[in-house]
Scaffold this motif. Structure first.
Motif, mmCIF file in Angstrom:
data_model
loop_
_atom_site.group_PDB
_atom_site.id
_atom_site.type_symbol
_atom_site.label_atom_id
_atom_site.label_comp_id
_atom_site.label_asym_id
_atom_site.label_seq_id
_atom_site.Cartn_x
_atom_site.Cartn_y
_atom_site.Cartn_z
ATOM 1 N N ASP A 28 76.761 97.132 45.507
ATOM 2 C CA ASP A 28 76.931 97.371 44.042
ATOM 3 C C ASP A 28 78.464 97.217 43.480
ATOM 4 O O ASP A 28 79.240 97.883 44.022
ATOM 5 N N THR A 115 64.188 95.390 53.500
ATOM 6 C CA THR A 115 64.788 94.798 54.675
ATOM 7 C C THR A 115 63.829 94.315 55.813
ATOM 8 O O THR A 115 62.992 95.135 56.026
ATOM 9 N N ARG A 128 69.924 98.505 52.386
ATOM 10 C CA ARG A 128 69.058 98.880 51.354
ATOM 11 C C ARG A 128 68.011 98.026 50.917
ATOM 12 O O ARG A 128 66.987 98.283 50.343
ATOM 13 N N GLY A 129 68.361 96.736 51.354
ATOM 14 C CA GLY A 129 67.351 95.743 51.253
ATOM 15 C C GLY A 129 67.999 94.618 51.303
ATOM 16 O O GLY A 129 69.278 94.330 51.688
ATOM 17 N N ASP A 142 74.040 100.054 51.830
ATOM 18 C CA ASP A 142 73.891 101.431 51.581
ATOM 19 C C ASP A 142 74.995 101.949 51.761
ATOM 20 O O ASP A 142 75.330 102.533 53.217
ATOM 21 N N GLN A 145 75.731 105.380 53.682
ATOM 22 C CA GLN A 145 75.248 105.565 55.186
ATOM 23 C C GLN A 145 76.456 105.014 55.994
ATOM 24 O O GLN A 145 76.591 105.167 57.182
#
Lengths: 155, 122, 710
Positions: A28, A115, A128-129, A142, A145
């Motif tokens: 992000d 994922t 996250r995906g 993510d 993590q």
């Protein structure tokens, strides 16, 4: 006011896409502080292998992680040609060493998919995906993590 | 010209409260920490009114009042004492020392200003 | 009002100061101080807390403080003697008052029943038992008790308009007390219909007029709805300084004899000669400065003593501003290093002028640094003062008798360090009482005074702050400590341990020697936490003990957390820094000085003294073995307590000031590393903590990375 078209749509997330260890990732844009070239870090004693050391970022001492190494992939070799994405993760500032930044994507929330089962368990826990863009599979990290709990810090 | 008040209290809280309350009420305030400090500042401040606590270190309120009354800088300036209790004995002692009147703590802006008005031209 | 400071915040800050003054005063009385000043200061502290609490309507606090104050007042007046039991109760009340203020600060309250129990215990001790409800302290809004001792409540209230005639004649003393009849008359009149008659018959002949005297009187006739009580209240301030007579018609009967008691003042001189009408004298206005030059200040003695005994003027500064200054200073030091480096590599290098300027710049920046640090420095006294309570509570809970003695309370330490010392110090003190001191019966048996002593001292020593906590207890039972460590698997059963090594076991995580878990040490904090907290401040803890005579814990801390004098050196291709304050000497040893112990451990024989020899590069995990040309220089550094160790390094670059940058915020603590710094070329160098380096040994503990900034 930002002029970029998708930034005004609250549903659209802006993601910084990059490559490392032959795979595409993104994070992000809100967690990215800056992107900078490689500079030789000071080594940290007894650090996990993916911790490259620390650099000076305008007076702050910032640790550099080799993202590929952190994800259990082939560690980066030719560091001079690579870049560091400086990211704010929780309350910390951390540099992520990657091969190259490739793109900035605007992706609607619906464009982020769960994922798939193709990643190893260790990698999956840090994703996250995924986002599919121009037939490339881009893994959404993510970032929280990436900073390990104490027990596997020295792994 | 606004009334100039020399306010003397050893408590920082009280001083700050007096400063804020009196400034908001439109007075000119100079603060002192005890009797000695008040006396030292007296010639420069030339107050129209003195407000003083009674129980203070170095020189207490009674000592201050006696010294002001006996001196020749402002022997007849109105002096109001701030007392925590309304105990008659304290008031009587203050009066005998030469206090003009008293204000009971805790005070609000209204009681403070109305008492000041009783003894000085506001 | 812009920037108005929150009064309540000020109150709590002040209350803290008052509480420590209170406690300090009580302790002074306990140790025999008899001066009235001490008792007065103690009384005043509680009194001021009551006043402030009243202003914020903190009722339980006001009530408690009032009853506390009443006892202190009796002590002040000599009705009570400062006996040990009473002082104990006073100290207990003082502790509880601190708790009440603490709770109030957090927006809560202490248990009202507990409040009552504590204050009742004090009152009982003071022989003031049987506190009656109606004595509960209530602030009166404004004094309304009538002048001249009249029982005003006996006077019926007027409800209808009636005629009242007042005659009023101030004494000369009224002017001396700052009264101005004009204001009284104004207040008396209010909005009523009034007729005022001036009695000037007493005015002297021309030339005989003395503005300090009172020659005038007034007769005021009012048509008023106000009661006698209200009307007389106007004159309450001037009571005793005037003749006042009130005569009312209709509803309100006049008071019994119609006159008010004659005050004990000399009557005003009465002169009957007639005189031209003059306005009432107004001697009230204070003479302004021109009439009273400062040189003729009436109290020269008082002013002089203010100058000699009064506190020096100070300002209060927002700590953020000072911190900002410290940050900027850090940048300055770094840029100065960069500039020096750039100049040394430029053609201009070597010129005397440049050299001299650089030198001056260095000195100036060091002076600025020292000045800024002095701003942040505070005496440890408030911190030490808090420890008295810890000793009281810990000894009470452990059934021991103990007293804290402090030394060097005026030693100044960086504010941040003081704040972060509170927890570890509290724990160390508790530990001394809990584990160090013997029970009174035992002490008696072995011929020690039943009251144990814990001595807390602070001092500056070679650029560091040294704080010691020393008890006169039984000392460390090393056999027992060793036994426990073996039972807990902290050391192998066959381990050969020196006394120092056994003492050091106390700092291992999970170690506790208390056979019976006491209420205080059962808090899950061990000496290991103390050690890591002190390490977080760049300090170290040492322990020394003599069986039967006591234990001494020593904390050694840097003066500041911002800058240190560092020696920059190389090891295994890395640039590192050692704090100069730890360095004893550097040398280039020959092969004869080095000896090997066992398979891997080496020692260096320095003038007959064998020091453990450590390769910094290897200890930090940067290399396994030395290549030719490496490790040829040895730096001998101090270890926590008296000892020294020898560090092998590859080369020494220079000595300079470095700005300390924490690693905890973005990474975590690393064993052997105190912090990091930024060098003149902008690169990072780690600052080595030599005392920690030795502890790492061949199997380094895992660094606690990425955890500190939770």
């Amino acid at each position: 006011m930002r002029s970029s078209g998708f930034a005004t749509d609250p549903d659209i997330r802006e993601l910084v896409a990059f490559r490392t260890a032959g795979q595409d990732f993104c994070i992000d844009i809100l967690s990215v502080r800056e992107i900078r070239g490689w500079s030789r870090p000071a080594l940290l004693p007894h650090a996990p292998s993916y911790v490259q050391g620390v650099i000076n970022l305008r007076g702050a001492v910032v640790p550099i992680l080799d993202l590929a190494g952190r994800l259990g992939l082939e560690p980066i070799e030719d560091k001079d040609r690579n870049v560091i994405i400086v990211a704010a993760i929780q309350n910390r500032t951390v540099g992520l060493l990657v091969e190259a930044v490739t793109d900035i994507l605007g992706v609607p929330a619906s464009g982020i998919q769960p994922t798939p089962d193709l990643a190893s368990e260790a990698t999956r826990s840090m994703l996250r995906g995924v986002v599919v863009q121009d037939s490339r599979l881009i893994r959404l990290l993510d970032v929280a993590q990436l900073l390990p709990p104490a027990d596997d810090a020295a792994a | 010209m606004s009334l100039r008040i020399l306010a003397i209290d050893d408590s920082l809280t009280m001083r700050e409260m007096l400063r804020q309350t009196l400034t908001e009420a439109g007075f000119d305030v100079v603060l002192a920490e005890d009797g000695i400090d008040g006396l030292t500042q007296l010639p420069d401040v030339a107050p129209d009114l003195i407000l003083t606590d009674l129980n203070m270190p170095n020189m207490d309120g009674f000592g201050l009042i006696e010294a002001v009354r006996a001196g020749d800088v402002a022997p007849r300036v109105p002096i109001l004492v701030l007392t925590t209790e309304s105990a008659a004995t304290l008031k009587e002692r203050a009066r005998q020392a030469g206090a003009t009147g008293w204000i009971t703590k805790p005070f609000d802006e209204h009681s403070l200003v109305s008492t000041i008005r009783r003894v000085a031209a506001v | 009002m812009a920037g108005a400071i929150d009064l309540k915040d000020i109150f709590f800050v002040e209350a803290e100061e008052l509480l420590s003054a209170l406690e300090e005063g009580l302790r002074a009385i306990q140790t025999g101080a008899q001066e009235a000043d001490t008792v007065n200061a103690v009384f005043r502290a509680v009194h001021s807390i009551k006043g402030g609490a009243g202003a914020f309507d903190l009722k339980p606090l006001v009530n408690f403080a009032h009853r506390f104050e009443t006892v202190l007042d009796a002590l002040r007046g000599g009705q009570l003697q400062p006996e040990p039991a009473l002082l104990g109760a006073l100290l207990h009340a003082s502790d509880h008052l601190a708790d009440m203020i603490g709770a109030s600060r957090n927006g809560s309250e202490t248990d009202p029943e507990l409040d009552e129990r504590v204050i009742l215990a004090l009152e009982a001790q003071a022989g003031m038992g049987g506190h009656k409800e109606e004595e509960a302290f209530v602030f009166e809004p404004l004094a309304l008790d009538g002048p001249f001792g009249m029982d005003l409540s006996a006077l019926p209230l007027a409800s209808l308009q009636r005629k009242v005639v007042l005659t009023f004649r101030p004494h000369s003393g009224a002017f001396a007390s700052g009264h101005d009849p004009a204001f009284l008359l104004r207040d008396l009149c209010g909005t009523d219909e009034v007729e005022i008659e001036l009695d000037q018959t007493a005015l002297p002949a021309p030339g005989g007029f003395d503005p300090g005297q009172s020659y005038l009187g007034w007769t005021i006739t009012l048509q008023t709805e106000r009661s006698d009580r209200e009307l007389l209240a106007v004159f309450d301030f001037i009571e005793g300084n005037c003749d006042l007579h009130l005569e009312a018609e209709m509803e309100t009967p006049p008071d019994p004899d119609g006159t008010l008691p004659e005050p004990n003042r000399a009557p005003s001189p009465v002169v009957t000669a007639s005189a031209p009408v003059t306005p009432p004298p107004k001697p009230v206005a204070a003479p302004k400065a021109p009439d009273a030059p400062a040189a003729t200040s009436p109290q020269p003695a008082a002013s002089a003593s203010a100058a000699s005994t009064g506190p020096r003027p100070t300002i209060r500064v927002d700590i953020d501003r000072v911190d900002r200054l410290v940050d900027i200073l850090g940048e300055l030091v770094i840029h100065q290093a960069m500039l020096t480096e750039a100049i040394e590599q430029s053609p201009g290098f070597g010129s005397v002028e440049v050299d001299r300027s650089l030198d001056q710049l260095r000195q100036l920046s060091r002076q600025i640094q020292e000045s800024v640090m002095a701003i942040r420095a505070q005496p440890v006294k408030p911190l030490f003062d808090r420890m008295h309570r810890i000793v009281r509570e810990a000894s009470m809970a452990a059934g021991k008798s103990a007293r804290l003695v402090t030394e060097g309370e005026n030693t100044e330490v960086d504010k941040t360090i003081i704040e972060r010392l509170a927890d570890p110090l509290t724990h160390m003190i508790r530990n001394s009482v809990d584990h160090g001191l013997e029970k009174p019966a035992r002490r008696d048996e072995i011929g020690k005074p039943t009251e144990g002593v814990v001595k807390l001292s602070a001092a500056h020593r070679s650029g560091r702050i040294v704080i010691t906590v020393q008890d006169d207890g039984g000392g460390i039972d090393r056999d027992k400590v060793r036994q426990i460590a073996i039972e807990k698997g902290l050391v192998p059963p066959n381990a050969e341990l020196s006394p120092q090594e056994i003492d050091a076991l106390l700092f291992l995580p999970g170690f506790s020697t208390a056979t019976e878990v006491s209420a205080l040490s059962g808090r899950g904090v061990g000496m290991d936490v103390v050690r890591s907290e002190i390490a977080g401040l760049g300090g170290r803890v040492g322990i020394a003990s003599v069986r039967g005579q006591g234990t001494t814990l020593t904390i050694s801390l840097p003066l500041t957390l911002a800058v240190l004098d560092g020696m920059v050196f190389e090891a295994a291709g890395q640039t590192l820094v050692l704090p100069v304050s730890t360095i004893i000497e550097t040398l280039r040893p020959d092969i004869m000085m080095r000896h090997t112990l066992g398979r891997t451990d080496s020692v260096l024989d320095v003038r007959g003294r064998c020091l453990p020899l450590i390769d910094v590069g290897a200890a930090l995990g940067f290399r396994r073995t030395l290549k030719p040309g490496e490790g040829e220089i040895v730096v001998v550094v101090e270890r926590g307590d008296d000892g020294a160790i020898a560090l092998m390094v590859d080369g020494i670059r220079d000595q300079r000031q470095v700005v300390i940058k924490g690693l905890e915020a973005n990474y975590g603590q690393i064993p052997g590393i105190a912090a990091a710094t930024v060098l003149g070329d902008g690169s990072v160098a780690l600052i080595v903590d030599p005392s920690d380096l030795e502890a790492i040994g061949p199997n380094p503990p895992r660094p606690n990375v990425f955890l500190a900034a939770e």
